[in-house]
Design an enzyme around this catalytic site. Structure first.
Site, short mmCIF file in Angstrom:
data_model
loop_
_atom_site.label_atom_id
_atom_site.label_comp_id
_atom_site.label_asym_id
_atom_site.label_seq_id
_atom_site.Cartn_x
_atom_site.Cartn_y
_atom_site.Cartn_z
N ARG A 73 27.07 25.83 45.57
CA ARG A 73 26.07 25.84 44.50
C ARG A 73 26.26 24.69 43.52
NH1 ARG A 73 27.18 30.94 46.06
NH2 ARG A 73 28.92 31.04 44.63
N GLU A 111 42.50 35.06 45.71
CA GLU A 111 43.11 36.39 45.62
C GLU A 111 43.36 36.99 47.00
OE1 GLU A 111 39.71 39.56 44.74
OE2 GLU A 111 39.76 37.96 43.26
#
Length: 188
Positions: free
Chosen positions: A76, A113
């Site tokens: 994006r 993560e």
């Protein structure tokens, strides 16, 4: 009304710009996995008038003559970078996921993560001292941004600024990038 809109909108370009961005963000619960609330900026990109205001706001913040190129982070960030490059008449450089660039590239890996990711930029993307404005859609923990800023410098560029449309302030990305300044149109 989304959670983003319920909180008082604030950002580095003022409350009006923050409210504009907040009004075009949709919260998508449990994406990409349960417990995560995805901040979807596609409605902002789809609204021509709002998108123009956002691009103009980033350019006004940094100054039209303060950078020689814009680097956009996949994917994006490409949309934002292209808009800024067009508005200012400078070039745009993609910062890509590993394996997507056809010529010799510098690579930087960073922790997620749930694992590790790698970004790349062509080794000849910038000439020495090229002032580069780096942009992305969202700043979360700062891993992607830190890797990108490192890549720009390794490729010979000088980071002229870093802007995002939305900063998830509770994740500490701005602190991770310090002392580099971060410009966020909306911080939640």
């Amino acid at each position: 009304m989304t959670e983003t809109q319920r909180t008082e909108a604030h950002g580095d370009s003022g409350a009006e710009m923050a409210r504009l961005v907040a009004s075009r963000v949709l919260d998508v619960p449990d994406f990409p996995k349960p417990g995560v609330v995805f901040k979807d900026l596609m409605p902002l990109f789809a609204d021509g008038g709002a998108f123009r205001e956002v691009i103009d706001g980033i350019v006004a913040y940094h100054g039209r003559d303060s950078f020689d190129a814009v680097a956009g982070i996949e994917a994006r960030g490409f949309v934002v970078a292209a808009g800024i490059a067009y508005a200012t008449g400078v070039g745009v450089v993609p910062i890509r996921k590993a394996g997507k660039l056809p010529r010799p590239a510098y690579a930087a890996s960073y922790e997620l993560e749930y694992g590790e990711a790698t970004l790349e930029v062509h080794q000849d993307a910038f000439t020495a001292g090229h002032r580069v404005l780096v942009v992305d859609d969202v700043l979360a923990t700062g891993g992607t941004a830190a890797a990108t800023l490192d890549l720009v410098e390794r490729a010979g560029g000088t980071v002229a600024g870093f802007s995002v449309l939305l900063e998830l302030g509770f994740l500490g990305g701005r602190d991770r990038l310090a002392p580099r300044p971060v410009h966020a149109l909306l911080t939640v």
